[in-house]
Design a protein around this motif. Sequence first.
Motif, short mmCIF file in Angstrom:
data_model
loop_
_atom_site.label_atom_id
_atom_site.label_comp_id
_atom_site.label_asym_id
_atom_site.label_seq_id
_atom_site.Cartn_x
_atom_site.Cartn_y
_atom_site.Cartn_z
N ARG A 102 0.84 -1.20 0.00
CA ARG A 102 0.00 0.00 0.00
C ARG A 102 0.87 1.25 0.00
NH1 ARG A 102 -3.86 2.28 4.81
NH2 ARG A 102 -4.95 3.82 3.54
N THR A 103 1.94 1.24 0.80
CA THR A 103 2.85 2.39 0.86
C THR A 103 3.51 2.62 -0.49
OG1 THR A 103 3.26 1.99 3.20
CG2 THR A 103 4.86 3.35 2.04
N CYS A 159 2.46 1.70 -3.46
CA CYS A 159 1.46 2.16 -4.43
C CYS A 159 1.14 3.64 -4.21
CB CYS A 159 0.19 1.32 -4.33
SG CYS A 159 0.38 -0.36 -4.95
N SER A 160 1.08 4.06 -2.95
CA SER A 160 0.82 5.47 -2.64
C SER A 160 1.97 6.35 -3.12
CB SER A 160 0.61 5.66 -1.14
OG SER A 160 -0.55 5.00 -0.73
N GLY A 194 -2.97 7.09 -5.22
CA GLY A 194 -4.01 7.88 -4.56
C GLY A 194 -4.85 8.68 -5.53
N LYS A 195 -4.34 8.91 -6.74
CA LYS A 195 -5.10 9.63 -7.77
C LYS A 195 -6.26 8.78 -8.29
CE LYS A 195 -0.94 11.94 -9.32
NZ LYS A 195 0.08 11.99 -10.38
N ASP A 214 -9.19 6.00 -3.27
CA ASP A 214 -9.09 6.65 -1.96
C ASP A 214 -8.30 5.82 -0.96
OD1 ASP A 214 -10.53 8.82 -2.86
OD2 ASP A 214 -12.45 8.08 -2.10
N PHE A 258 -5.53 4.56 -1.20
CA PHE A 258 -4.12 4.91 -1.23
C PHE A 258 -3.85 6.36 -0.84
CE2 PHE A 258 -4.59 1.43 -4.32
CZ PHE A 258 -3.74 0.51 -3.71
N LYS A 259 -4.89 7.08 -0.44
CA LYS A 259 -4.73 8.46 0.00
C LYS A 259 -4.48 8.48 1.50
CE LYS A 259 -7.58 10.56 -3.55
NZ LYS A 259 -8.81 11.28 -3.85
N ASP A 319 -0.98 9.49 4.53
CA ASP A 319 0.36 10.04 4.68
C ASP A 319 1.39 8.91 4.69
OD1 ASP A 319 2.55 11.62 5.16
OD2 ASP A 319 1.99 12.16 7.21
N TRP A 320 1.82 8.53 3.50
CA TRP A 320 2.73 7.40 3.35
C TRP A 320 4.11 7.69 3.96
CZ3 TRP A 320 7.03 8.70 0.68
CH2 TRP A 320 6.94 9.73 -0.25
#
Length: 185
Positions: free
Chosen positions: A38-39, A41-42, A47-48, A51, A53-54, A56-57
């Motif tokens: 997940r980190t 990908c973010s 995140g675009k 949601d 992936f939105k 604070d990575w």
Amino acid sequence: MESILNPWPWYISGPLIALVMALLLYFGKTFGMSSNLRTMCSIAGAGKFADFFKFDWKKQVWNLIVVLGAIIGGFIAVTFLSNDSLTTLNPTTITELQNMGFKTPGATLVPTEMYSADILVSPKAMILLIVGGLLVGFGTRYAGGCTSGHAITGLSSLQKPSLIAVIGFFIGGLIMTNFILPLIF
């Protein structure tokens, strides 16, 4: 020198894992490999598009060091700490695996019938890899973490959802081993 090449006994590796977990709990961190995907990908801008992936990575970058450590540790283990000892299997297990089509069970750490480059040209293997990957991804997301996160971090911090997830992992593993794997092979 031979004793260095043998796998570490439980009374060395177990307390080391407990020490790492105690340190992570002390610093308010959790361990798990799936959160790194997940980190990453973010970081790559997912995140675009979703949601999920939105977030604070930058607060999770420390956990990417776990991935780097797993890669480096794996290299060190294979290159410097491995030996040529065979896997000891129960004779009944060997017979069952041979009946499924495995030629030399226990002769290598992992069976070449499942873990070789040749397997990637098989349509059956590709379907299994894709379906298996999707199921693992779904299960990890649905359970809120992977096996390492739940079994190591979740259980060590006495989390009931992790206990339920680990029980589910074991039931799934038993079903796969005893019912699905024999149908595949």
